[in-house]
Motif scaffolding. Structure first.
Motif, PDB file in Angstrom:
ATOM      1  N   ALA A 103      39.188 -76.289  22.950  1.00 57.18           N
ATOM      2  CA  ALA A 103      39.973 -77.003  24.097  1.00 57.18           C
ATOM      3  C   ALA A 103      41.638 -75.948  23.710  1.00 57.18           C
ATOM      4  CB  ALA A 103      40.272 -77.724  24.193  1.00 57.18           C
ATOM      5  N   TYR A 121      39.453 -71.743  37.056  1.00 63.54           N
ATOM      6  CA  TYR A 121      38.870 -73.065  36.528  1.00 63.54           C
ATOM      7  C   TYR A 121      37.566 -74.090  36.926  1.00 63.54           C
ATOM      8  CZ  TYR A 121      43.171 -72.806  33.946  1.00 63.54           C
ATOM      9  OH  TYR A 121      44.365 -72.360  33.127  1.00 63.54           O
ATOM     10  N   ARG A 124      34.997 -78.871  34.479  1.00 62.85           N
ATOM     11  CA  ARG A 124      35.838 -80.146  33.873  1.00 62.85           C
ATOM     12  C   ARG A 124      35.943 -80.819  32.436  1.00 62.85           C
ATOM     13  NH1 ARG A 124      38.656 -81.518  37.971  1.00 62.85           N
ATOM     14  NH2 ARG A 124      37.987 -81.180  40.020  1.00 62.85           N
ATOM     15  N   ALA A 125      36.500 -81.223  32.054  1.00 58.85           N
ATOM     16  CA  ALA A 125      36.312 -82.104  31.088  1.00 58.85           C
ATOM     17  C   ALA A 125      36.680 -83.990  30.639  1.00 58.85           C
ATOM     18  CB  ALA A 125      36.557 -81.658  29.536  1.00 58.85           C
ATOM     19  N   THR A 127      38.955 -85.982  29.383  1.00 57.06           N
ATOM     20  CA  THR A 127      39.854 -86.396  27.335  1.00 57.06           C
ATOM     21  C   THR A 127      40.065 -87.525  27.910  1.00 57.06           C
ATOM     22  OG1 THR A 127      42.266 -85.719  28.962  1.00 57.06           O
ATOM     23  CG2 THR A 127      41.267 -83.962  27.906  1.00 57.06           C
ATOM     24  N   GLU A 133      40.466 -79.724  34.653  1.00 56.18           N
ATOM     25  CA  GLU A 133      40.137 -78.440  35.182  1.00 56.18           C
ATOM     26  C   GLU A 133      39.744 -77.661  33.634  1.00 56.18           C
ATOM     27  OE1 GLU A 133      42.453 -76.875  37.999  1.00 56.18           O
ATOM     28  OE2 GLU A 133      41.335 -77.968  39.550  1.00 56.18           O
ATOM     29  N   THR A 134      38.738 -77.413  33.936  1.00 57.49           N
ATOM     30  CA  THR A 134      38.594 -76.020  32.146  1.00 57.49           C
ATOM     31  C   THR A 134      38.226 -74.158  32.765  1.00 57.49           C
ATOM     32  OG1 THR A 134      36.776 -76.464  31.751  1.00 57.49           O
ATOM     33  CG2 THR A 134      38.298 -77.830  31.195  1.00 57.49           C
ATOM     34  N   TRP A 155      37.459 -73.013  25.797  1.00 58.26           N
ATOM     35  CA  TRP A 155      38.080 -73.327  26.914  1.00 58.26           C
ATOM     36  C   TRP A 155      39.643 -73.093  27.002  1.00 58.26           C
ATOM     37  CZ3 TRP A 155      34.858 -73.836  30.802  1.00 58.26           C
ATOM     38  CH2 TRP A 155      32.797 -74.071  30.905  1.00 58.26           C
ATOM     39  N   ILE A 157      42.563 -75.466  28.848  1.00 58.10           N
ATOM     40  CA  ILE A 157      42.382 -77.022  29.445  1.00 58.10           C
ATOM     41  C   ILE A 157      43.680 -76.299  30.993  1.00 58.10           C
ATOM     42  CG2 ILE A 157      43.475 -78.758  29.767  1.00 58.10           C
ATOM     43  CD1 ILE A 157      40.613 -78.567  27.569  1.00 58.10           C
ATOM     44  N   SER A 164      46.113 -77.831  20.989  1.00 58.34           N
ATOM     45  CA  SER A 164      44.946 -76.994  20.936  1.00 58.34           C
ATOM     46  C   SER A 164      43.648 -77.868  20.015  1.00 58.34           C
ATOM     47  CB  SER A 164      44.889 -75.866  20.879  1.00 58.34           C
ATOM     48  OG  SER A 164      45.355 -74.711  21.795  1.00 58.34           O
TER      49      SER A 164
END
Length: 188
Positions: A103, A121, A124-125, A127, A133-134, A155, A157, A164
Motif C-alpha cells: 500500500a 480508485y 476498497r480496503a 485500514t 479507496e484504492t 495499491w 491509498i 507506505s
C-alpha cells in the motif's frame, strides 16, 4: 559514502573538535571564568544534540542485506521498517503482515513517478482508520540490495496514510520469513 553519511561524519568530527578543544581549554587553565562557562555550555549543548540524534535515529542499527537475506532490526516503535528502492527512489516501508498487499501512501507514489490524482480508485480496503479507496498500480522495479523484482503489483491509498506498507503479497515472494530475536529475517 553517500551525502547523508558524509554530513554525519562531518558532524561527528566537528563535535569531537568542540569537545576536545573545550577539554584542552579547561585543562590548560587559560581564559576567564565566563569564557570557560560559555565553552562548557557549548559542550553540553553539542552533547545533547548528539544524544538526541542517536535516539531519533534508533542508534546505528539499519537493515542488512547479504545476498538473498535481509535482516531488519525492530525499531524504537516496536515495528519493523524497511527501505526499498522503487523505480530508483528510496521509500521507507512499515512491514505489515496484516496488510494483504503493498500500500503506497500518495506522497511516496508521487515520488516514484505515479500521479495519485490521475488514478482510478476502483478498490476498497479496510485500514485501522476505516475503509479507504484504492487504485491498482504496477511498480516497474522494487529493489532491496541485490534483490530486484520487476512489475510488482501495488495499491495507492486514496486517503492520508502516514507511510507506505509492505504487505503479504510481497512478503510471500520470500522462501522464509522469520524472527530471530529483535530481527525480522527475509530470505529468498
Amino acid at each position: 559514502m553517500g551525502g547523508d553519511e558524509g554530513m554525519q561524519l562531518a558532524y561527528y568530527v566537528l563535535l569531537l573538535v568542540v569537545i576536545g578543544g573545550a577539554m584542552l581549554f579547561e585543562l590548560s587553565g587559560r581564559g576567564g571564568q565566563a569564557l570557560r562557562q560559555l565553552v562548557l555550555w557549548v559542550v553540553i549543548f553539542a552533547g545533547a544534540i548528539f544524544a538526541a540524534n542517536l535516539w531519533l535515529d534508533g542508534g546505528t542499527r539499519q537493515q542488512i542485506v547479504q545476498g538473498g537475506r535481509i535482516e531488519i532490526p525492530v525499531g524504537r516503535d516496536g515495528h519493523f521498517h524497511l527501505t526499498a528502492q522503487l523505480n530508483g527512489v528510496d521509500v521507507r516501508f512499515l512491514v505489515d503482515t496484516g496488510a494483504s498487499s503493498i500500500a503506497l501512501a500518495p506522497p511516496d507514489a508521487r515520488r516514484i513517478g505515479i500521479d495519485p490524482d490521475s488514478l482510478a480508485y476502483i478498490g476498497r480496503a479496510m485500514t485501522a482508520n476505516g475503509e479507504v479507496e484504492t487504485a491498482p498500480v504496477t511498480i516497474d522495479e522494487l529493489a532491496i540490495g541485490d534483490i530486484v523484482d520487476r512489475n510488482v503489483r501495488a495499491w495507492v491509498i486514496g486517503a492520508d496514510l502516514s507511510g507506505s506498507l509492505l504487505g503479504m503479497s510481497y512478503l510471500r515472494t520470500f522462501a522464509r520469513v522469520s524472527f530471530e530475536g529483535d530481527l525480522l529475517v527475509l530470505e529468498r
